[in-house]
Design an enzyme around this catalytic site. Structure first.
Site, PDB file in Angstrom:
ATOM      1  N   THR A 282       1.040  -1.244   0.001  1.00  0.00           N
ATOM      2  CA  THR A 282       0.041  -0.130   0.212  1.00  0.00           C
ATOM      3  C   THR A 282       0.868   1.260   0.010  1.00  0.00           C
ATOM      4  O   THR A 282       1.933   1.177   0.446  1.00  0.00           O
ATOM      5  CB  THR A 282      -1.095   0.076   1.212  1.00  0.00           C
ATOM      6  OG1 THR A 282      -0.027   0.440   2.421  1.00  0.00           O
ATOM      7  CG2 THR A 282      -1.904  -1.345   1.385  1.00  0.00           C
ATOM      8  N   ASP A 283       0.537   2.425  -0.481  1.00  0.00           N
ATOM      9  CA  ASP A 283       0.786   3.694  -0.195  1.00  0.00           C
ATOM     10  C   ASP A 283       0.718   3.953   1.223  1.00  0.00           C
ATOM     11  O   ASP A 283       0.319   3.330   2.093  1.00  0.00           O
ATOM     12  CB  ASP A 283       0.231   4.854  -1.032  1.00  0.00           C
ATOM     13  CG  ASP A 283       1.306   6.044  -1.087  1.00  0.00           C
ATOM     14  OD1 ASP A 283       2.219   5.999  -0.319  1.00  0.00           O
ATOM     15  OD2 ASP A 283       1.193   6.792  -2.301  1.00  0.00           O
TER      16      ASP A 283
END
Length: 579
Positions: A282-283
């Protein structure tokens, strides 16, 4: 389960056995800890003991600091890790951005604007070498977003360009340069930024392209880079309504989620149609683009269940680990999904050879730091800057400006606020003055009302400064005006524009009718929306000594402009930008 013999892992039988045997030996807490990448906000050893030994994290990312401190920090962290850590960096502009003393080569857009594709290779090469010297082994780059919307400033300078072709060409070369070091790449931000004008740090944004158009643009980019060997992909907190509904036709608008939480985008599209076998992360999980979508207790396990293998940054480690454990215990994360994620995490580590390295060799010796800011890297920065500086327009024929004809220069600085990195945004102005004086000009630096007040001057206001500056004596005092603009920043606002120092500020280019005026952007490509009255605009791409020197050389005619630019500079053809 994961075929670790396939690209991008390409592991042999011994390495695959290490992955599987290691997973089999781990406790549940150790397995769940591997899913997280911690943002190390302290270099204190007790803090690292808790993060690495206590939470069993799979990876770390550090805050910027001088390179010796960062290297020792990483060395200590690796010494405490039962399983070698993935150590991430953000070498988007070279070594700068990862360490305080790193080499700023150029931006992604600068590398995309150079006529030489190998300048993107050189950007990745310097970034990889300087972060490898620290002990990093994972780069959150290249950025493969397409800058389709000129109003989008979060990737305005962080994209190689506005077409799939230029992004593919330059991202491949960046990856090749990065791969000269012992570093894996994480391209970002799937399913693709640059359509929405807003910033996912502060709001969920959307890639609204239809399925066919997405495949012809962003999909083409991802297919090309996956085939080229990129090892991991960072998922953005970016929704893709048309793509989600292509895979889930029954979905309502209210059910559209950012890609980090959307299995149809991560599993059906990225894993399925695009065939990506590498690691997915994920960011940053504190971005509002993710946190506005659902409760944290639901989002943490949901991201893993959706197909993300690693979760970028804790909000609160005790809470987040509890959330992922609860998600596992209640079946949101199945044993098979956890096993698959762990295979890819350890598979990436094994692909870097971390599993066969002695603990003391995971981080190089102090002597490795000599490459950071080296003469070789500064020469590369100078060469790349010289190639990238672009003349956007000179419709009045103001150039060249030479000391012989325009001796007295009024110098203005347009500065954005210091962003979350804490970097001084105004240091460029002293460099600009020095470079202009070195070229033979007599430089007179303008000070706005706030600066004069800060120096103790009394009874000074924006209208008194305008009265001092704007009068018929102006062309008698100055032969030309040069404006350097360093307006940067993201993650704190949805867009970035010029903010003048005061109402009707005297630095606004009213003087274009009085003397030849040159505007030099050191960052954003879209300034003509705010200064369409400027007839000569140069894009230098970076507030570095090398970029400013190259810009001055070209303004004076000592060297030719060679940089290119795309249609975004005209700001959607707002009236007046081309005049």
């Amino acid at each position: 389960m994961v075929d670790l013999s396939r690209a991008p892992f390409s592991l042999d039988d011994a390495a695959i056995a290490w992955v599987n045997d290691t997973i089999a030996s781990m406790t549940l807490d150790e397995k769940l800890g591997q899913l997280f990448i911690n943002l190390n906000v302290s270099f204190d050893e007790a803090y690292l003991d808790r993060i690495v030994s206590g939470y069993h994290v799979g990876g770390i990312r550090f805050m910027g600091a001088p390179s010796p401190a960062v290297q020792e920090h990483i060395r200590y962290a690796q010494s405490k890790a039962k399983i070698p850590l993935l150590v991430a960096s953000n070498p988007e502009m070279g070594g700068a951005g990862s360490i305080d003393d790193g080499t700023l080569v150029t931006t992604h857009l600068g590398a995309g604007s150079s006529p030489d594709p190998d300048d993107a290779y050189r950007l990745g090469y310097v970034g990889g070498r300087e972060t490898e010297a620290l002990g990093c082994n994972w780069a959150f780059a290249p950025i493969v977003d397409i800058h389709r919307n000129w109003r989008n400033t979060v990737i305005g300078t962080r994209s190689f360009g506005n077409t799939a072709d230029i992004v593919i060409e330059r991202a491949k070369r960046y990856f090749d340069g990065l791969s000269e070091s012992h570093t894996a790449a994480a391209m970002k931000h799937f399913p693709g930024d640059g359509v929405d004008e807003r910033d996912q740090h502060v709001v969920t944004t959307y890639n609204t392209l239809g399925y066919d158009e997405w495949n012809e643009t962003y999909g083409t980019v991802y297919r090309a880079l996956i085939e080229h060997g990129v090892q991991s992909i960072m998922i953005g907190h970016i929704g893709a309504p048309e793509l989600s509904k292509h895979f889930r036709p029954e979905m309502t608008d209210a059910e559209i989620l950012p890609a980090t939480l959307a299995p149809e985008l991560v599993q059906d599209l990225l894993r399925g149609e695009l065939g990506f076998n590498g690691l997915i992360l994920t960011d940053a999980s504190m971005m509002v683009g993710m946190t506005q979508a659902m409760k944290r207790s639901d989002a943490v396990p949901a991201a893993i269940a959706a197909g993300c293998d690693m979760f970028l940054f804790f909000r609160n480690p005790d809470e987040d680990l509890r959330y992922v454990r609860e998600g596992y215990e209640n079946g949101v994360i199945t044993p098979e999904r956890l096993e698959e994620a762990l295979q890819r995490i350890l598979g990436l580590k094994a692909s870097l050879g971390l599993h066969v390295m002695e603990p003391e060799s995971l981080v190089p010796g102090r002597e490795a730091l000599e490459v950071i800011g080296s003469d070789e890297h500064r020469a590369i920065a100078a060469s790349v800057s010289d190639n990238a500086v672009a003349l956007i327009k000179d419709t009045e024929g103001n150039l060249p400006l030479r000391p012989e004809t325009h001796k007295r220069i009024r110098l203005y600085g347009i500065t954005g606020q210091s962003d979350f990195t804490g970097t001084d945004p105004s240091g460029y102005l002293d460099i600009a003055r020095e470079e202009l004086e070195r070229a033979g000009f007599e430089v007179h630096v303008f000070k706005n009302a706030l600066q004069r007040q800060a120096e103790g001057e009394e009874n000074v206001y924006f209208h008194t400064v305008m009265g001092d500056e704007a009068n018929e004596a102006y062309p008698e005092k100055y032969d030309a005006a040069i404006i350097f603009a360093n307006v940067a920043g993201f993650a704190q606002e949805a867009t970035v524009r010029i903010r003048w120092s005061t109402p009707m500020a005297a630095e606004i280019p009213w003087y274009v009718t009085e003397v030849p005026t040159v505007f030099v952007s050191l960052f954003q490509p879209n300034h003509l929306v705010d200064v369409p009255m400027v007839k000569t605009l140069v894009h230098a791409h970076a507030p570095s000594r090398e970029a400013i020197h190259a810009a001055v050389e070209k303004i004076t005619g000592a060297s030719a402009f060679t940089g290119t630019f795309n249609e975004n500079v005209w700001c959607g053809d707002i009236w007046g930008t081309r005049l």
